[in-house]
Scaffold this motif. Structure first.
Motif, PDB file in Angstrom:
ATOM      1  N   PHE A 131      95.826  -1.794  61.945  1.00 16.84           N
ATOM      2  CA  PHE A 131      96.625  -0.867  62.764  1.00 16.84           C
ATOM      3  C   PHE A 131      97.289   0.122  61.796  1.00 16.84           C
ATOM      4  O   PHE A 131      98.080  -0.281  60.938  1.00 16.84           O
ATOM      5  N   TYR A 134     100.967   0.430  60.196  1.00 13.16           N
ATOM      6  CA  TYR A 134     101.520  -0.491  59.182  1.00 13.16           C
ATOM      7  C   TYR A 134     101.795   0.240  57.864  1.00 13.16           C
ATOM      8  O   TYR A 134     102.774  -0.048  57.176  1.00 13.16           O
ATOM      9  N   TYR A 216      99.054  -8.921  71.179  1.00 14.65           N
ATOM     10  CA  TYR A 216      97.921  -9.186  72.088  1.00 14.65           C
ATOM     11  C   TYR A 216      97.681 -10.690  72.277  1.00 14.65           C
ATOM     12  O   TYR A 216      96.629 -11.083  72.770  1.00 14.65           O
ATOM     13  N   SER A 243     104.650  -5.417  75.345  1.00 15.78           N
ATOM     14  CA  SER A 243     104.014  -4.129  75.634  1.00 15.78           C
ATOM     15  C   SER A 243     102.668  -4.323  76.320  1.00 15.78           C
ATOM     16  O   SER A 243     102.313  -3.572  77.232  1.00 15.78           O
TER      17      SER A 243
HETATM   18  C1  LIG Z   1      98.433  -4.176  66.363  1.00 10.93           C
HETATM   19  C2  LIG Z   1      99.629  -3.548  66.955  1.00 10.93           C
HETATM   20  N1  LIG Z   1     100.827  -3.872  66.469  1.00 10.93           N
HETATM   21  C3  LIG Z   1     101.953  -3.326  66.956  1.00 10.93           C
HETATM   22  C4  LIG Z   1     101.907  -2.414  67.979  1.00 10.93           C
HETATM   23  C5  LIG Z   1     103.181  -1.838  68.490  1.00 10.93           C
HETATM   24  O1  LIG Z   1     103.511  -2.477  69.675  1.00 10.93           O
HETATM   25  P1  LIG Z   1     104.889  -2.204  70.448  1.00 10.93           P
HETATM   26  O2  LIG Z   1     104.576  -1.243  71.545  1.00 10.93           O
HETATM   27  O3  LIG Z   1     105.263  -3.526  70.998  1.00 10.93           O
HETATM   28  O4  LIG Z   1     105.847  -1.688  69.485  1.00 10.93           O
HETATM   29  C6  LIG Z   1     100.671  -2.028  68.523  1.00 10.93           C
HETATM   30  C7  LIG Z   1     100.603  -1.023  69.588  1.00 10.93           C
HETATM   31  O5  LIG Z   1      99.591  -0.504  69.945  1.00 10.93           O
HETATM   32  C8  LIG Z   1      99.503  -2.619  68.003  1.00 10.93           C
HETATM   33  O6  LIG Z   1      98.298  -2.306  68.477  1.00 10.93           O
END
Ligand SMILES: Cc1ncc(COP(=O)(O)O)c(C=O)c1O
Length: 394
Positions: A131, A134, A216, A243
């Motif tokens: 992602f 990061y 997820y 989320s």
């Molecule tokens: C792998 C990953 N980590 C973190 C997030 C961020 O999520 P949040 O909306 O809960 O901040 C996402 C959002 O798409 C994601 O895909």
């Protein structure tokens, strides 16, 4: 211009996201929104479970004096206790509310964790494809990211991980189910990652956190139990949110779970509370904390995502695309039929299909397609995928 050089650099390095977004707008203007098939976004499609609306309605009716005030930075104690209770039941680990910190989504959780454990120049190991945010989170929190790779099944390549962890490594971030591959790590992979971390800790005399980003976790399409990280490494921290599993991305509610076995957990929890406050989050949204506390077992209808996964994966592989079958999240990460993924993404755009090039996740030669979209978008995209594939192979 008076903006930071660093931010300008970061914006440039992620400019393909903006470009794609702008191209999407342009294509919709020219061809009409109904003729553009956008699989580029990771925006959860499904509405929150019915329990959420019922709970929200109940809470609003019960609002009393003080409901909207500040609270302890880590969240309402009763909310943390309820989250801990369900997490303990699901993971088999004896969590209490003390080890839970409510956050502004998983993104807020990761930033809070990194701010708490990094000194200037400390390293955070990511596993590509990853992602992309990061990298920016690590930089914002004064760290540097180092990239290890995956094997051909998109599981961590342990040899590469061992070579990437060094004396300055403070954290390894894993993400399962994974964005962008959709792959769910089996227990053996997590055990091997933890062993690599522990070997490096001994070698360098350091302490390294295993940070598991799990937004997820409940979007899994196989019956296998989810392998939690806690038993594998004492210094482990989970960042997660509602989320995706409750479809509440815009409400910004998530939590951090610190391993109750971490010998340094008292200091860590103090640091997390401090960082959450001083990063400017102060606390997670009060109303949302209350709304999710009592419905921790509720999720969106995962079967709908499973059907979309089956349709898109089944059809693309039938056309001839190579793709590791994803067991979770809502993404496919197929191989680009030509080596240059950016060129292939441009070719798909001519067919009015939008996807994200693999280079955006640190892995060229692939692309990410999100199936968190309406069925008509998937069907239209399939036509375009077929035409682009036939064009290359004709
Ligand atoms: C792998 C990953 N980590 C973190 C997030 C961020 O999520 P949040 O909306 O809960 O901040 C996402 C959002 O798409 C994601 O895909």
């Amino acid at each position: 211009m008076a903006i930071s050089r660093k931010v300008r650099e970061q914006m440039n390095s992620s400019s393909w996201i903006r470009r794609m977004f702008e191209q999407g707008i342009e294509l919709r203007k020219i061809h009409g929104p109904e003729n553009v098939f956008d699989l580029s976004l990771g925006n959860p499609l499904l509405e929150p479970p019915a329990e959420f609306k019922a709970e929200l309605t109940r809470i609003i009716a019960e609002v009393s004096a003080g409901t909207h005030r500040y609270m302890p930075n880590g969240g309402f104690p009763d909310v943390r206790a309820k989250v801990a209770e369900v997490l303990a039941e699901e993971s088999g680990v004896a969590f209490t509310g003390a080890e839970i910190i409510m956050t502004v989504g998983a993104a807020g959780a990761i930033n809070t964790i990194l701010r708490s454990i990094l000194d200037q120049g400390d390293e955070v190991v990511l596993i590509a494809p990853y992602f992309a945010e990061y990298v920016f989170y690590a930089e914002h929190q004064t760290g540097v990211s180092k990239i290890a790779t995956c094997d051909e099944n998109w599981l961590p390549n342990i040899k590469s991980l061992k070579a990437t962890i060094g004396p300055k490594t403070r954290a390894v971030i894993i993400n399962s189910p994974n964005n962008p591959t959709g792959v769910v790590y089996p227990k053996s992979s997590i055990r091997a990652v933890a062993a690599a971390i522990q070997r490096a800790e001994q070698k360098y005399g350091t302490e390294i956190y295993l940070v598991s980003d799990e937004p997820y976790r409940k979007l899994i399409y196989s019956d296998a139990p989810y392998p939690f990280i806690y038993e594998h490494h004492p210094r482990s921290i989970v960042a997660t949110s509602h989320s995706k599993d409750m479809g509440l991305a815009g409400e910004r509610i998530g939590y951090i779970a610190v391993n109750p076995r971490d010998p340094g957990k008292t200091d860590l929890l103090d640091a997390l509370n401090f960082s959450l406050r001083t990063l400017g989050f102060v606390n997670a949204p009060a109303l949302m904390q209350r709304a999710v506390a009592g419905i921790q077992r509720a999720t969106v209808d995962i079967d709908i995502y499973r059907k979309k996964r089956d349709r898109l994966y089944g059809t693309l592989t039938k056309i001839g695309y190579e793709c590791v079958r994803p067991d979770g999240a809502f993404y496919l990460f197929p191989k680009s039929p030509i080596p240059d993924d950016i060129e292939f993404v441009a070719l798909l755009q001519k067919e009015l299909v939008l996807v994200v090039p693999g280079v955006g996740f640190g892995t060229s030669g692939f692309f990410r397609a999100s199936y968190s979209v309406d069925d008509w978008v998937i069907e239209g995209a399939i036509e375009g995928f077929k035409k682009a594939f036939d064009q290359i192979n004709s």
